[in-house]
Design a protein around this motif. Structure first.
Motif, PDB file in Angstrom:
ATOM      1  N   ALA A 160       0.837  -1.195   0.000  1.00 47.26           N
ATOM      2  CA  ALA A 160       0.000   0.000   0.000  1.00 47.26           C
ATOM      3  C   ALA A 160       0.871   1.244   0.000  1.00 47.26           C
ATOM      4  O   ALA A 160       2.057   1.208   0.333  1.00 47.26           O
ATOM      5  N   SER A 163      -2.597   6.748   1.222  1.00 50.95           N
ATOM      6  CA  SER A 163      -3.971   6.246   1.110  1.00 50.95           C
ATOM      7  C   SER A 163      -4.039   4.877   1.768  1.00 50.95           C
ATOM      8  O   SER A 163      -3.870   3.849   1.118  1.00 50.95           O
ATOM      9  N   PRO A 214      -5.295   1.468   3.387  1.00 51.83           N
ATOM     10  CA  PRO A 214      -6.426   0.565   3.150  1.00 51.83           C
ATOM     11  C   PRO A 214      -6.999   0.000   4.455  1.00 51.83           C
ATOM     12  O   PRO A 214      -7.212  -1.204   4.578  1.00 51.83           O
ATOM     13  N   PHE A 215      -7.237   0.876   5.427  1.00 49.92           N
ATOM     14  CA  PHE A 215      -7.747   0.451   6.722  1.00 49.92           C
ATOM     15  C   PHE A 215      -8.909   1.348   7.137  1.00 49.92           C
ATOM     16  O   PHE A 215      -8.944   2.533   6.801  1.00 49.92           O
ATOM     17  N   GLU A 235      -3.984  10.440   7.363  1.00 51.58           N
ATOM     18  CA  GLU A 235      -4.417   9.055   7.266  1.00 51.58           C
ATOM     19  C   GLU A 235      -4.137   8.306   8.572  1.00 51.58           C
ATOM     20  O   GLU A 235      -4.955   7.508   9.029  1.00 51.58           O
TER      21      GLU A 235
END
Length: 253
Positions: free
Chosen positions: A106, A110, A112-113, A140
């Motif tokens: 990742a 950005s 992915p959680f 993030e």
């Protein structure tokens, strides 16, 4: 879509992961949490506190040595890196140690959680020095941390930017402005960036953390320890006794 910096560094780390792990693997240990070339060990520093039973995210994990150590301390760990080749080394260490760390490829800008997924986040020289927009990463991180969660990260100490990346005598004489924020770039024959590292002053880092909504709780500038004779790129005993090489920030959500 990956930024130019992220794209360049993904390909650079894919191409250099093998050499990196051969050169530094023994120092980092298959399951160990070393914050920096000065050798600050989380087992002794306790910057993250008691991790047992906590949900922890490692940002820019490389071969996930830190995440593997955290798992061994009873944490529920997830980790990611932009480099697929680095994550292949994580799989190799899973097999060697019997400690499996869930990893995903990742980009730190950005994640992915889901929101509020983690009690703690950590990054030992992962991602933050290599992204063009560090505020996006910090935002993030804040998004995925639970209220009161902790984020601890290490980066090159900003003062190093004003000196050549040389472990010898040449590295003790400043040759550029500390305030010059022009990124360091390597390019191929076509002019495409193949490696990019960004400079922020100490004030920049504090301002970025504040702008993200996180709160600075602590700053560690490790001194070079006696008896530590390892050279790591521009880090060395000679320079380490004169100049700080690493800054470790502790922040809370």
């Amino acid at each position: 879509m990956l930024s130019a910096s992220s794209r360049a560094n993904r390909f650079w780390w894919d191409g250099n992961a093998d050499e990196y792990q051969v050169e530094h693997g023994d120092f980092l240990r298959d399951s160990g949490f070393i914050w920096c070339p000065e050798g600050v060990d989380e087992a002794e520093a306790h910057l993250l506190g008691d991790v047992a039973g906590k949900d922890v995210l490692e940002i820019g994990c490389g071969a996930a040595q830190c995440a593997r150590w955290l798992s061994g301390q009873g944490a529920r760990v997830a980790a990611f890196d932009i480099s697929h080749r680095q994550l292949r080394h994580s799989q190799r260490l899973d097999l060697d140690t019997g400690l499996r760390v869930p990893v995903v490829q990742a980009d730190a800008e950005s994640l992915p959680f889901a929101p509020a997924s983690f009690d703690l986040a950590c990054s030992a020289f992962g991602a933050l020095p290599f992204v063009a927009e560090p505020l996006r990463v910090l935002l993030e991180v804040r998004r995925v941390l639970r209220p009161g969660g902790l984020f601890v990260f290490s980066v090159s100490h900003p003062i190093r930017w004003a000196f050549p990346d040389d472990p010898g005598e040449r590295g003790l004489t400043s040759d550029r402005s500390y305030f010059d924020r022009t990124p360091y770039e390597e390019r191929d024959d076509e002019g495409t960036p193949t490696y990019v590292e960004h400079h922020r002053t100490m004030g920049d880092w504090v301002s970025l953390v504040v702008a993200s909504g996180l709160t600075v709780r602590g700053l560690l500038e490790p001194e070079w320890p006696r008896g530590h004779d390892r050279v790591w790129g521009g880090w060395s005993p000679l320079r380490g006794h004169h100049l700080p090489g690493t800054a470790i920030f502790t922040c809370s959500a």
